[in-house]
Design a protein around this motif. Structure first.
Motif, PDB file in Angstrom:
ATOM      1  N   SER A   1       1.071  -1.166  -0.054  1.00  0.00           N
ATOM      2  CA  SER A   1       0.464   0.306   0.132  1.00  0.00           C
ATOM      3  C   SER A   1       1.186   1.200   0.295  1.00  0.00           C
ATOM      4  CB  SER A   1      -1.502   0.001   1.099  1.00  0.00           C
ATOM      5  OG  SER A   1      -0.133  -0.236   2.750  1.00  0.00           O
ATOM      6  N   TRP A   2       2.027   1.052   0.425  1.00  0.00           N
ATOM      7  CA  TRP A   2       2.934   1.990   0.798  1.00  0.00           C
ATOM      8  C   TRP A   2       3.137   2.452  -0.686  1.00  0.00           C
ATOM      9  CZ3 TRP A   2       4.792   6.348   3.052  1.00  0.00           C
ATOM     10  CH2 TRP A   2       5.595   6.889   3.023  1.00  0.00           C
ATOM     11  N   TYR A   3       3.756   2.164  -1.902  1.00  0.00           N
ATOM     12  CA  TYR A   3       4.388   1.839  -3.095  1.00  0.00           C
ATOM     13  C   TYR A   3       3.216   2.093  -3.889  1.00  0.00           C
ATOM     14  CZ  TYR A   3       8.961   0.963  -2.199  1.00  0.00           C
ATOM     15  OH  TYR A   3      10.071   0.382  -1.134  1.00  0.00           O
ATOM     16  N   ALA A   4       2.158   1.725  -3.228  1.00  0.00           N
ATOM     17  CA  ALA A   4       0.815   2.085  -4.110  1.00  0.00           C
ATOM     18  C   ALA A   4       0.305   3.309  -4.394  1.00  0.00           C
ATOM     19  CB  ALA A   4      -0.484   1.151  -3.926  1.00  0.00           C
ATOM     20  N   SER A   5      -0.131   4.116  -2.978  1.00  0.00           N
ATOM     21  CA  SER A   5       0.173   4.869  -3.069  1.00  0.00           C
ATOM     22  C   SER A   5       0.328   6.545  -3.940  1.00  0.00           C
ATOM     23  CB  SER A   5       0.189   5.837  -1.395  1.00  0.00           C
ATOM     24  OG  SER A   5      -0.636   4.550  -0.440  1.00  0.00           O
ATOM     25  N   ARG A   6       1.399   6.007  -4.494  1.00  0.00           N
ATOM     26  CA  ARG A   6       1.523   6.996  -5.065  1.00  0.00           C
ATOM     27  C   ARG A   6       1.463   7.547  -6.237  1.00  0.00           C
ATOM     28  NH1 ARG A   6       8.300   5.247  -5.544  1.00  0.00           N
ATOM     29  NH2 ARG A   6       8.765   5.558  -3.260  1.00  0.00           N
ATOM     30  N   GLU A   7       0.096   6.832  -7.125  1.00  0.00           N
ATOM     31  CA  GLU A   7      -0.163   6.813  -7.802  1.00  0.00           C
ATOM     32  C   GLU A   7      -1.699   6.822  -7.370  1.00  0.00           C
ATOM     33  OE1 GLU A   7       0.096   3.476 -10.785  1.00  0.00           O
ATOM     34  OE2 GLU A   7       2.101   4.171 -10.980  1.00  0.00           O
ATOM     35  N   LEU A   8      -2.249   6.563  -6.469  1.00  0.00           N
ATOM     36  CA  LEU A   8      -3.747   6.100  -6.493  1.00  0.00           C
ATOM     37  C   LEU A   8      -4.053   7.787  -5.561  1.00  0.00           C
ATOM     38  CD1 LEU A   8      -3.946   2.281  -4.820  1.00  0.00           C
ATOM     39  CD2 LEU A   8      -4.785   3.754  -7.221  1.00  0.00           C
ATOM     40  N   ILE A   9      -2.972   7.925  -4.219  1.00  0.00           N
ATOM     41  CA  ILE A   9      -3.566   8.917  -3.414  1.00  0.00           C
ATOM     42  C   ILE A   9      -2.755  10.051  -3.682  1.00  0.00           C
ATOM     43  CG2 ILE A   9      -3.096  10.018  -1.454  1.00  0.00           C
ATOM     44  CD1 ILE A   9      -3.949   6.784  -0.497  1.00  0.00           C
ATOM     45  N   TYR A  10      -0.995  10.319  -3.787  1.00  0.00           N
ATOM     46  CA  TYR A  10      -0.714  11.657  -3.669  1.00  0.00           C
ATOM     47  C   TYR A  10      -0.485  12.037  -4.657  1.00  0.00           C
ATOM     48  CZ  TYR A  10       1.660   9.066  -0.339  1.00  0.00           C
ATOM     49  OH  TYR A  10       2.163   7.916   1.158  1.00  0.00           O
ATOM     50  N   ALA A  11      -0.557  11.789  -6.555  1.00  0.00           N
ATOM     51  CA  ALA A  11       0.162  12.242  -7.648  1.00  0.00           C
ATOM     52  C   ALA A  11      -1.552  12.526  -8.123  1.00  0.00           C
ATOM     53  CB  ALA A  11      -0.295  11.400  -8.318  1.00  0.00           C
ATOM     54  N   PRO A  12      -2.388  11.796  -7.330  1.00  0.00           N
ATOM     55  CA  PRO A  12      -4.039  12.758  -7.432  1.00  0.00           C
ATOM     56  C   PRO A  12      -4.910  13.427  -6.884  1.00  0.00           C
ATOM     57  CG  PRO A  12      -4.407  10.038  -7.834  1.00  0.00           C
ATOM     58  CD  PRO A  12      -2.782  10.727  -7.235  1.00  0.00           C
ATOM     59  N   LYS A  13      -4.060  13.667  -5.893  1.00  0.00           N
ATOM     60  CA  LYS A  13      -4.228  14.795  -4.510  1.00  0.00           C
ATOM     61  C   LYS A  13      -3.803  15.892  -5.394  1.00  0.00           C
ATOM     62  CE  LYS A  13      -6.961  13.144  -1.833  1.00  0.00           C
ATOM     63  NZ  LYS A  13      -7.558  13.729  -1.006  1.00  0.00           N
ATOM     64  N   PHE A  14      -2.578  15.423  -5.311  1.00  0.00           N
ATOM     65  CA  PHE A  14      -1.831  16.891  -6.280  1.00  0.00           C
ATOM     66  C   PHE A  14      -2.257  17.517  -7.406  1.00  0.00           C
ATOM     67  CE2 PHE A  14       1.272  18.912  -9.016  1.00  0.00           C
ATOM     68  CZ  PHE A  14       2.309  19.665  -8.217  1.00  0.00           C
ATOM     69  N   LEU A  15      -2.936  16.944  -7.984  1.00  0.00           N
ATOM     70  CA  LEU A  15      -3.796  17.441  -9.655  1.00  0.00           C
ATOM     71  C   LEU A  15      -4.493  17.313  -9.200  1.00  0.00           C
ATOM     72  CD1 LEU A  15      -1.922  13.932 -12.327  1.00  0.00           C
ATOM     73  CD2 LEU A  15      -1.416  16.337 -11.950  1.00  0.00           C
ATOM     74  N   GLU A  16      -5.355  17.014  -8.474  1.00  0.00           N
ATOM     75  CA  GLU A  16      -6.732  17.805  -8.178  1.00  0.00           C
ATOM     76  C   GLU A  16      -6.742  19.283  -7.668  1.00  0.00           C
ATOM     77  OE1 GLU A  16     -10.654  16.546  -5.041  1.00  0.00           O
ATOM     78  OE2 GLU A  16      -8.667  15.503  -4.844  1.00  0.00           O
TER      79      GLU A  16
END
Length: 202
Positions: free
Chosen positions: A81-96
């Motif tokens: 989940s730590w690595y998956a969060s980069r694509e599932l949480i971090y990038a989407p939050k920033f772009l949003e």
């Protein structure tokens, strides 16, 4: 007395959440106006974690072992989940948040894999602190990044470079997920950076 102590600690932890600093290191904002889309890349290769400035590998090994010691299998599950969060949480939050201010107001769209875009924004994570949440007390996450606009076909041509330090990651109520708190730090980074671009580039 105990209630006063808890209240003081909560207020103290809240104070730490207001420390974000944005600094223009080089370049200007003149190129932004008139662009319709900006390619975005997220880089985590050299990021450090916690006050100990652990490498990502060191942090993952240490935290995974702690979780595994408590519950067998939990460390392995967390690592995924730590690595998956980069694509599932971090990038989407920033772009949003970037698009909420820049696409909706000025029709400049930020997203990954826009190979035809003239310019690319490289979001390099420098340092993160996951924070913690113990219910009545909590410490927000912090995210420090280097935000660099380059020419897509000539990466040596840096048009703008901005450092963002200690963007706070917090949520209303409780959040016991390090990844969710960090995601809010990336959202705060996107929001603050978008507002800076609006102020300087339009």
């Amino acid at each position: 007395m105990r209630i006063y102590l808890i209240t003081a600690l909560v207020l103290l932890s809240t104070l730490f959440s207001y420390g974000q600093k944005l600094k223009v290191k080089q370049g200007d904002f003149n190129f932004i106006k008139g662009q319709k889309e900006i390619n975005v890349e997220f880089v985590y290769d050299n990021m450090k974690l916690l006050k100990k400035n652990l490498s990502n590998d060191e942090y993952v090994k240490e935290h995974s072992a702690e979780l595994e010691e408590k519950t067998r299998g939990k460390g392995t599950s967390w690592e995924k989940s730590w690595y998956a969060s980069r694509e599932l949480i971090y990038a989407p939050k920033f772009l949003e948040l970037m698009n909420r201010y820049l696409y909706e107001d000025h029709n400049v769209f930020f997203n990954e894999n826009l190979a035809e875009a003239k310019y690319t924004l490289i979001v390099e994570t420098i340092w993160v602190y996951p924070g913690w949440d113990a219910g009545v007390m909590k410490q927000p996450a912090k995210v420090s990044t280097l935000l660099k606009f380059v020419e897509t076909n000539n990466r040596d041509n840096v048009l703008l470079e901005v450092s963002s330090e200690n963007a706070p990651g917090d949520q209303w109520g409780s959040s016991f997920s390090n990844e969710d708190r960090l995601g809010e730090g990336y959202a705060k980074t996107g929001k603050s950076f978008a507002k800076l671009i609006l102020k300087k580039g339009f």
